[in-house]
Design a protein around this motif. Structure first.
Motif, PDB file in Angstrom:
ATOM      1  N   VAL A 145       0.839  -1.205   0.000  1.00 17.80           N
ATOM      2  CA  VAL A 145       0.000   0.000   0.000  1.00 17.80           C
ATOM      3  C   VAL A 145       0.871   1.251   0.000  1.00 17.80           C
ATOM      4  O   VAL A 145       0.618   2.201  -0.745  1.00 17.80           O
ATOM      5  CB  VAL A 145      -0.954  -0.013   1.215  1.00 17.80           C
ATOM      6  CG1 VAL A 145      -1.713   1.292   1.325  1.00 17.80           C
ATOM      7  CG2 VAL A 145      -1.911  -1.185   1.128  1.00 17.80           C
ATOM      8  N   ILE A 146       1.912   1.249   0.790  1.00 18.83           N
ATOM      9  CA  ILE A 146       2.807   2.410   0.863  1.00 18.83           C
ATOM     10  C   ILE A 146       3.525   2.603  -0.470  1.00 18.83           C
ATOM     11  O   ILE A 146       3.600   3.726  -0.985  1.00 18.83           O
ATOM     12  CB  ILE A 146       3.818   2.237   2.007  1.00 18.83           C
ATOM     13  CG1 ILE A 146       3.098   2.242   3.354  1.00 18.83           C
ATOM     14  CG2 ILE A 146       4.889   3.322   1.973  1.00 18.83           C
ATOM     15  CD1 ILE A 146       3.965   1.850   4.524  1.00 18.83           C
ATOM     16  N   SER A 198       1.131   3.899  -3.115  1.00 19.96           N
ATOM     17  CA  SER A 198       0.770   5.290  -2.819  1.00 19.96           C
ATOM     18  C   SER A 198       1.884   6.245  -3.222  1.00 19.96           C
ATOM     19  O   SER A 198       1.623   7.302  -3.808  1.00 19.96           O
ATOM     20  CB  SER A 198       0.470   5.452  -1.326  1.00 19.96           C
ATOM     21  OG  SER A 198      -0.594   4.639  -0.938  1.00 19.96           O
ATOM     22  N   VAL A 199       3.110   5.886  -2.917  1.00 22.17           N
ATOM     23  CA  VAL A 199       4.246   6.745  -3.285  1.00 22.17           C
ATOM     24  C   VAL A 199       4.376   6.824  -4.802  1.00 22.17           C
ATOM     25  O   VAL A 199       4.585   7.916  -5.360  1.00 22.17           O
ATOM     26  CB  VAL A 199       5.549   6.222  -2.640  1.00 22.17           C
ATOM     27  CG1 VAL A 199       6.773   6.904  -3.219  1.00 22.17           C
ATOM     28  CG2 VAL A 199       5.498   6.415  -1.132  1.00 22.17           C
ATOM     29  N   PHE A 216       1.990   6.492  -7.023  1.00 19.16           N
ATOM     30  CA  PHE A 216       0.872   7.301  -7.502  1.00 19.16           C
ATOM     31  C   PHE A 216       1.141   8.792  -7.256  1.00 19.16           C
ATOM     32  O   PHE A 216       0.889   9.628  -8.138  1.00 19.16           O
ATOM     33  CB  PHE A 216      -0.417   6.864  -6.802  1.00 19.16           C
ATOM     34  CG  PHE A 216      -1.642   7.548  -7.311  1.00 19.16           C
ATOM     35  CD1 PHE A 216      -2.154   7.245  -8.560  1.00 19.16           C
ATOM     36  CD2 PHE A 216      -2.287   8.504  -6.537  1.00 19.16           C
ATOM     37  CE1 PHE A 216      -3.286   7.879  -9.038  1.00 19.16           C
ATOM     38  CE2 PHE A 216      -3.418   9.148  -7.000  1.00 19.16           C
ATOM     39  CZ  PHE A 216      -3.925   8.834  -8.250  1.00 19.16           C
ATOM     40  N   ALA A 217       1.660   9.129  -6.082  1.00 16.02           N
ATOM     41  CA  ALA A 217       1.967  10.532  -5.763  1.00 16.02           C
ATOM     42  C   ALA A 217       3.037  11.085  -6.705  1.00 16.02           C
ATOM     43  O   ALA A 217       2.921  12.234  -7.176  1.00 16.02           O
ATOM     44  CB  ALA A 217       2.421  10.646  -4.307  1.00 16.02           C
TER      45      ALA A 217
END
Length: 113
Positions: free
Chosen positions: A80-81, A84-85, A87-88
């Protein structure tokens, strides 16, 4: 990660850098300290003895789990982390492209491409 070798600690036994007196790196033993530059095993003799016996059962003195599996488990726990990174970073890249286009338009005074 408390692991040893790609497949297991047996990977080191056939290496020319290790022998019967030192069959595995000290990092394969359970350590008293977490200092990677100066590993201090809890019981070096028992660790090396277990490695020489090639016992694959869980051991108090020797890490018998492979590092490939340990790395896969760590990565799956952090999925998940990591997503998320990623995607950011992708959003920041797209914003950078949009702002660069707007800046180009302003510099050219509103002229078309």
């Amino acid at each position: 990660m408390e692991c040893c070798g790609g497949h297991s600690y047996v990977d080191f036994i056939e290496s020319p850098y290790f022998n019967k007196t030192n069959p595995v790196p000290l990092s394969c033993c359970t350590l008293r300290t977490k200092d990677p530059l100066n590993p201090v095993p809890t019981n070096k003799a028992e660790c090396f003895k277990s490695a020489n016996e090639q016992d694959t059962k869980p051991n108090v003195y020797l890490h018998t789990t492979n590092c490939t599996g340990a790395l896969e488990n760590w990565l799956s726990s952090k999925t998940v982390i990591l997503v998320s990174v990623a995607f950011a970073v992708a959003i920041l890249q797209l914003l950078g492209i949009v702002f660069a286009c707007c800046l180009r338009k302003e510099i050219l005074g509103g002229e078309k491409f």
